[in-house]
Motif scaffolding. Structure first.
Motif, PDB file in Angstrom:
ATOM      1  N   GLY A  27      -4.928 -11.753   4.966  1.00  0.00           N
ATOM      2  CA  GLY A  27      -3.771 -12.222   6.082  1.00  0.00           C
ATOM      3  C   GLY A  27      -2.850 -10.921   6.413  1.00  0.00           C
ATOM      4  O   GLY A  27      -2.062 -10.533   5.443  1.00  0.00           O
ATOM      5  N   LYS A  28      -2.729 -10.652   7.507  1.00  0.00           N
ATOM      6  CA  LYS A  28      -1.658  -9.567   7.879  1.00  0.00           C
ATOM      7  C   LYS A  28      -0.326 -10.245   7.894  1.00  0.00           C
ATOM      8  O   LYS A  28       0.728  -9.527   7.350  1.00  0.00           O
ATOM      9  CB  LYS A  28      -2.031  -8.992   9.360  1.00  0.00           C
ATOM     10  N   ARG A  29      -0.290 -11.331   8.299  1.00  0.00           N
ATOM     11  CA  ARG A  29       0.935 -12.201   8.174  1.00  0.00           C
ATOM     12  C   ARG A  29       1.596 -12.241   6.800  1.00  0.00           C
ATOM     13  O   ARG A  29       2.810 -12.159   6.678  1.00  0.00           O
ATOM     14  CB  ARG A  29       0.993 -13.615   8.929  1.00  0.00           C
ATOM     15  N   THR A  30       0.663 -12.626   5.910  1.00  0.00           N
ATOM     16  CA  THR A  30       0.919 -12.671   4.617  1.00  0.00           C
ATOM     17  C   THR A  30       1.511 -11.534   3.828  1.00  0.00           C
ATOM     18  O   THR A  30       2.536 -11.479   3.378  1.00  0.00           O
ATOM     19  CB  THR A  30      -0.116 -12.878   3.722  1.00  0.00           C
ATOM     20  N   TRP A  31       0.828  -9.935   4.272  1.00  0.00           N
ATOM     21  CA  TRP A  31       1.274  -9.147   3.612  1.00  0.00           C
ATOM     22  C   TRP A  31       2.885  -8.612   4.293  1.00  0.00           C
ATOM     23  O   TRP A  31       3.799  -8.236   3.708  1.00  0.00           O
ATOM     24  CB  TRP A  31       0.265  -7.949   4.071  1.00  0.00           C
ATOM     25  N   LYS A  32       2.973  -8.947   5.696  1.00  0.00           N
ATOM     26  CA  LYS A  32       4.232  -8.902   6.263  1.00  0.00           C
ATOM     27  C   LYS A  32       5.142  -9.613   5.812  1.00  0.00           C
ATOM     28  O   LYS A  32       6.415  -9.306   5.444  1.00  0.00           O
ATOM     29  CB  LYS A  32       4.447  -9.026   7.986  1.00  0.00           C
ATOM     30  N   LEU A  33       5.016 -10.840   5.304  1.00  0.00           N
ATOM     31  CA  LEU A  33       5.960 -11.663   4.769  1.00  0.00           C
ATOM     32  C   LEU A  33       6.458 -11.162   3.418  1.00  0.00           C
ATOM     33  O   LEU A  33       7.534 -11.298   2.912  1.00  0.00           O
ATOM     34  CB  LEU A  33       5.342 -13.069   4.794  1.00  0.00           C
TER      35      LEU A  33
END
Length: 150
Positions: A27-33
């Motif tokens: 997940g891209k969102r997981t990395w951003k978080l």
């Protein structure tokens, strides 16, 4: 005995995960978080580290305002340099360790990060992008209609 069972179970799960084809990209969102969280934690830690370093070196509290008349110009500039450097060093270290954790846990680079490749005969210290830009067939420069004659 329980430790041995746990390790066997962990190895079994790891083998099953490796055998399964990856159907979903991480997940891209997981990395951003994770990245934003690491930057926030680093900011809080860095502030405390810079205050501690200032107190260790000078023996007094850091200046709270560079505009205050009782704070000398040299002291205000030194605080800005020391504080800024420590904050950036802590942030870089924290974000690098987060990226390293991501690679170790997922086996891939974080989303948006491209691998670095070494070109043959290049300096070992100089990073080179893995995919260079494709060469254009013609060297003629294209000009848009709006920019012609201007």
């Amino acid at each position: 005995m329980a430790k041995k069972k746990q390790s066997e179970h962990a190895r079994k799960l790891a083998a099953e995960a490796a055998a399964r084809p990856a159907t979903k990209a991480h997940g891209k969102r997981t990395w951003k978080l994770m990245d934003k969280g690491a930057a926030l934690v680093a900011g809080m830690l860095a502030q405390r580290a810079s205050i501690l370093a200032w107190r260790t070196v000078t023996g007094k509290k850091p200046p709270t305002s560079g505009q205050h008349p009782e704070v000398t110009t040299g002291e205000a500039v030194a605080w800005a340099v020391v504080g800024g450097a420590i904050i950036e060093l802590v942030k870089v270290g924290m974000r690098r360790s987060t990226a390293t954790y991501w690679v170790r846990s997922t086996g891939t680079l974080p989303p948006g990060m491209k691998p670095l490749a070494k070109a043959p005969g290049a300096n070992e210290k100089e990073p080179v992008l893995a995919d260079p830009a494709p060469e254009r067939a013609s060297t003629k420069k294209k000009i848009s209609r709006r920019s012609r004659g201007r």
